[in-house]
Design a protein around this motif. Structure first.
Motif, PDB file in Angstrom:
ATOM      1  N   SER A 294       0.853  -1.188   0.000  1.00 15.68           N
ATOM      2  CA  SER A 294       0.000   0.000   0.000  1.00 15.68           C
ATOM      3  C   SER A 294       0.886   1.234   0.000  1.00 15.68           C
ATOM      4  O   SER A 294       1.818   1.334   0.809  1.00 15.68           O
ATOM      5  N   ILE A 295       0.581   2.174  -0.903  1.00 17.44           N
ATOM      6  CA  ILE A 295       1.351   3.414  -0.999  1.00 17.44           C
ATOM      7  C   ILE A 295       0.394   4.579  -1.244  1.00 17.44           C
ATOM      8  O   ILE A 295      -0.787   4.385  -1.528  1.00 17.44           O
ATOM      9  N   TYR A 296       0.915   5.802  -1.127  1.00 18.15           N
ATOM     10  CA  TYR A 296       0.193   7.013  -1.483  1.00 18.15           C
ATOM     11  C   TYR A 296       0.931   7.721  -2.610  1.00 18.15           C
ATOM     12  O   TYR A 296       2.165   7.688  -2.683  1.00 18.15           O
ATOM     13  N   TYR A 297       0.141   8.384  -3.468  1.00 13.86           N
ATOM     14  CA  TYR A 297       0.748   9.227  -4.492  1.00 13.86           C
ATOM     15  C   TYR A 297      -0.135  10.447  -4.730  1.00 13.86           C
ATOM     16  O   TYR A 297      -1.304  10.486  -4.314  1.00 13.86           O
ATOM     17  N   THR A 298       0.411  11.439  -5.368  1.00 10.40           N
ATOM     18  CA  THR A 298      -0.343  12.640  -5.714  1.00 10.40           C
ATOM     19  C   THR A 298      -0.094  12.982  -7.166  1.00 10.40           C
ATOM     20  O   THR A 298       0.982  12.713  -7.712  1.00 10.40           O
ATOM     21  N   GLN A 299      -1.098  13.576  -7.798  1.00 11.75           N
ATOM     22  CA  GLN A 299      -0.954  14.022  -9.182  1.00 11.75           C
ATOM     23  C   GLN A 299      -1.005  15.537  -9.315  1.00 11.75           C
ATOM     24  O   GLN A 299      -0.616  16.081 -10.342  1.00 11.75           O
ATOM     25  N   ASP A 300      -1.513  16.194  -8.280  1.00 13.29           N
ATOM     26  CA  ASP A 300      -1.636  17.665  -8.326  1.00 13.29           C
ATOM     27  C   ASP A 300      -0.875  18.365  -7.218  1.00 13.29           C
ATOM     28  O   ASP A 300      -1.042  19.572  -7.007  1.00 13.29           O
ATOM     29  N   ILE A 333       4.587   9.412  -2.684  1.00 14.77           N
ATOM     30  CA  ILE A 333       4.841  10.010  -1.368  1.00 14.77           C
ATOM     31  C   ILE A 333       5.854   9.129  -0.651  1.00 14.77           C
ATOM     32  O   ILE A 333       5.628   7.932  -0.459  1.00 14.77           O
ATOM     33  N   THR A 334       6.974   9.699  -0.263  1.00 12.65           N
ATOM     34  CA  THR A 334       8.016   8.924   0.405  1.00 12.65           C
ATOM     35  C   THR A 334       8.036   9.252   1.899  1.00 12.65           C
ATOM     36  O   THR A 334       7.305   8.633   2.671  1.00 12.65           O
ATOM     37  N   ARG A 335       8.833  10.217   2.326  1.00 13.60           N
ATOM     38  CA  ARG A 335       8.911  10.539   3.752  1.00 13.60           C
ATOM     39  C   ARG A 335       7.579  11.068   4.258  1.00 13.60           C
ATOM     40  O   ARG A 335       6.985  11.970   3.675  1.00 13.60           O
ATOM     41  N   GLY A 336       7.101  10.475   5.325  1.00 13.27           N
ATOM     42  CA  GLY A 336       5.814  10.868   5.911  1.00 13.27           C
ATOM     43  C   GLY A 336       4.658  10.015   5.482  1.00 13.27           C
ATOM     44  O   GLY A 336       3.549  10.126   6.018  1.00 13.27           O
ATOM     45  N   ALA A 337       4.850   9.098   4.545  1.00 18.53           N
ATOM     46  CA  ALA A 337       3.752   8.275   4.014  1.00 18.53           C
ATOM     47  C   ALA A 337       3.044   7.444   5.079  1.00 18.53           C
ATOM     48  O   ALA A 337       1.808   7.345   5.080  1.00 18.53           O
ATOM     49  N   PRO A 338       3.761   6.812   6.011  1.00 15.60           N
ATOM     50  CA  PRO A 338       3.069   5.955   6.981  1.00 15.60           C
ATOM     51  C   PRO A 338       2.114   6.713   7.917  1.00 15.60           C
ATOM     52  O   PRO A 338       1.293   6.088   8.583  1.00 15.60           O
ATOM     53  N   PHE A 339       2.208   8.049   7.965  1.00 11.61           N
ATOM     54  CA  PHE A 339       1.391   8.829   8.899  1.00 11.61           C
ATOM     55  C   PHE A 339       0.241   9.557   8.215  1.00 11.61           C
ATOM     56  O   PHE A 339      -0.428  10.386   8.819  1.00 11.61           O
ATOM     57  N   LEU A 340      -0.013   9.244   6.958  1.00  7.53           N
ATOM     58  CA  LEU A 340      -1.038   9.937   6.188  1.00  7.53           C
ATOM     59  C   LEU A 340      -2.364   9.187   6.188  1.00  7.53           C
ATOM     60  O   LEU A 340      -2.417   7.978   6.388  1.00  7.53           O
ATOM     61  N   LYS A 341      -3.418   9.976   5.920  1.00  2.00           N
ATOM     62  CA  LYS A 341      -4.735   9.432   5.652  1.00  2.00           C
ATOM     63  C   LYS A 341      -5.209  10.016   4.327  1.00  2.00           C
ATOM     64  O   LYS A 341      -4.746  11.087   3.910  1.00  2.00           O
ATOM     65  N   VAL A 342      -6.155   9.342   3.677  1.00  2.00           N
ATOM     66  CA  VAL A 342      -6.554   9.731   2.331  1.00  2.00           C
ATOM     67  C   VAL A 342      -7.029  11.186   2.266  1.00  2.00           C
ATOM     68  O   VAL A 342      -6.753  11.908   1.311  1.00  2.00           O
ATOM     69  N   LYS A 343      -7.732  11.684   3.276  1.00  2.00           N
ATOM     70  CA  LYS A 343      -8.303  13.028   3.238  1.00  2.00           C
ATOM     71  C   LYS A 343      -7.330  14.103   3.673  1.00  2.00           C
ATOM     72  O   LYS A 343      -7.649  15.280   3.691  1.00  2.00           O
ATOM     73  N   ASP A 344      -6.117  13.714   4.063  1.00  2.00           N
ATOM     74  CA  ASP A 344      -5.132  14.704   4.499  1.00  2.00           C
ATOM     75  C   ASP A 344      -4.717  15.605   3.364  1.00  2.00           C
ATOM     76  O   ASP A 344      -4.721  15.210   2.192  1.00  2.00           O
ATOM     77  N   SER A 345      -4.366  16.859   3.724  1.00  2.00           N
ATOM     78  CA  SER A 345      -3.764  17.780   2.765  1.00  2.00           C
ATOM     79  C   SER A 345      -2.265  17.750   2.989  1.00  2.00           C
ATOM     80  O   SER A 345      -1.788  17.568   4.109  1.00  2.00           O
ATOM     81  N   ILE A 346      -1.527  17.909   1.896  1.00  2.00           N
ATOM     82  CA  ILE A 346      -0.075  17.747   2.009  1.00  2.00           C
ATOM     83  C   ILE A 346       0.640  19.028   1.590  1.00  2.00           C
ATOM     84  O   ILE A 346       0.123  19.849   0.844  1.00  2.00           O
ATOM     85  N   ASN A 347       1.815  19.166   2.130  1.00  2.00           N
ATOM     86  CA  ASN A 347       2.732  20.251   1.767  1.00  2.00           C
ATOM     87  C   ASN A 347       4.049  19.607   1.377  1.00  2.00           C
ATOM     88  O   ASN A 347       4.719  18.988   2.207  1.00  2.00           O
ATOM     89  N   ILE A 348       4.406  19.722   0.099  1.00  2.00           N
ATOM     90  CA  ILE A 348       5.615  19.064  -0.405  1.00  2.00           C
ATOM     91  C   ILE A 348       6.825  19.902  -0.050  1.00  2.00           C
ATOM     92  O   ILE A 348       6.892  21.091  -0.329  1.00  2.00           O
ATOM     93  N   ILE A 349       7.792  19.272   0.587  1.00  2.00           N
ATOM     94  CA  ILE A 349       9.046  19.924   0.944  1.00  2.00           C
ATOM     95  C   ILE A 349      10.179  19.232   0.216  1.00  2.00           C
ATOM     96  O   ILE A 349      10.070  18.086  -0.177  1.00  2.00           O
ATOM     97  N   GLN A 350      11.251  19.954   0.051  1.00  2.00           N
ATOM     98  CA  GLN A 350      12.423  19.401  -0.632  1.00  2.00           C
ATOM     99  C   GLN A 350      13.281  18.604   0.330  1.00  2.00           C
ATOM    100  O   GLN A 350      13.372  18.916   1.503  1.00  2.00           O
TER     101      GLN A 350
END
Length: 350
Positions: A294-300, A333-350
């Motif tokens: 199971s993984i998470y990804y984003t397109q936008d 989504i790599t770092r932080g993936a295990p702590f996410l939920k589908v409805k969460d909003s994300i902030n991409i950092i370098q």
């Protein structure tokens, strides 16, 4: 004046509530929970991942030789490990008995020929009957058949190599009494390109990845610094009922005389028609096992999508999945993936 004052009061009221609404919206935005994550673009694997297994070196052709008739072994001319040429005499049984049988069959045939000639002459002179002539002809044909059988047995009382190769097993010794069809030698093909093969077993998960003609690299423990090249020449259509594996045959491109039957080799098969795969870092893994992840990804870059993918291989700090399982513009989504939920909003950092 009263109307003007009332208008001013209403305008002030609308402005107050409008400012309050904008302030509340701003406060809601500030309180919204953005989670910091890092992402990785899809990384297609350029190198084809090989199918690995362990196999045994054998001869392409392995033949067990035996005598057509029983008897006492008179001589055996080669030993285990000897190289033999096609047509070479390998051994024979004592020919005393079979030679006597050939002589007896030849004499019987010669007599039948004379009897047929005599019956024919008598019939021509009307002294003999047609039946006597026909019986003599039948007797002659039977005698000829017996002679051919005796000569055939005589010929196969001597072992000759049907192929060029090597003696793998010597199963009897000189002087032994052997029965009809008892194994004497086991020989294998050699000396020519394509005469050495490696047999191995693959699981159903791996067998679908390979095809006839795929290149293979083989390493043998006896030659740690040498790598041998072959190709897939045979794929079983059904699994071995004892092991559950599908048998595969690899043929070495070049004959190597130093290799001996029974050597164990580590095999890597490189599928020519392998489907594209991508690398997924272990940091992206939310949960899974050897077959599913199971993984998470984003397109936008804002919203999350959860995906359950089939794992092809696990390689240290990453695993691979088929490219077709994810959108081409997906960012993993790599770092932080295990702590996410589908409805969460994300902030991409370098």
């Amino acid at each position: 004046m009263r109307n003007i004052a009332l208008t001013i009061i209403l305008s002030m009221t609308v402005l107050f509530f409008g400012c309050k609404k904008e302030y509340a919206k701003e406060e809601t935005t500030k309180k919204r929970n953005y989670k910091n994550v890092t992402v990785q673009n899809l990384e297609s694997l350029r190198n084809i991942q090989p199918v690995t297994a362990t196999g045994t070196l054998l001869s392409k052709e392995e033949i067990t030789l035996s005598f057509k008739i029983g008897g006492i072994v008179a001589n055996l001319n080669v030993e285990e490990g000897n190289t033999i040429k096609q047509g070479q005499r390998l051994g024979s049984i004592n020919l005393t008995e079979i030679n006597a049988q050939v002589v007896g069959a030849k004499n019987a045939y010669d007599k039948s020929v004379r009897d047929l000639e005599r019956a024919t002459n008598l019939y021509r002179d009307t002294v003999g009957t047609l039946e006597q002539k026909q019986n003599a002809k039948t007797a002659s044909e039977i005698a000829n058949s017996n002679l051919q059988i005796a000569r055939f047995n005589q010929r196969y009382a001597i072992l000759k190599a049907p192929i060029t190769g090597k003696v793998l097993k010597k199963l009897v010794e000189k002087g032994e009494l052997v029965s009809v069809g008892q194994p004497i030698y086991k020989i294998g093909s050699s000396e020519t390109n394509g005469s050495q093969i490696v047999r191995l077993g693959l699981s159903d998960r791996d067998i679908v990845k390979i095809a006839l003609g795929d290149e293979a690299k083989i390493n043998f423990d006896a030659f740690t610094n040498a790598e041998f090249i072959g190709k897939v020449t045979e794929i079983s259509e059904s699994s071995n009922p004892r092991t559950g594996l599908f048998e595969v045959e690899l043929t070495l491109n070049t004959f190597i005389p130093e290799l001996k039957n029974g050597f164990i080799g580590k095999v890597a098969i490189y599928p020519l028609n392998a489907f594209p795969s991508i690398k997924i870092p272990m940091d992206a893994l939310v949960e899974g096992n050897e077959k599913k992840a199971s993984i998470y990804y984003t397109q936008d870059d804002r919203t999350l999508t959860h995906a359950s993918v089939e794992v092809l291989e696990i390689k240290g700090d990453y695993f691979t999945v088929a490219l077709s399982q994810l959108p081409k513009d997906a960012k993993i989504i790599t770092r932080g993936a295990p702590f996410l939920k589908v409805k969460d909003s994300i902030n991409i950092i370098q």
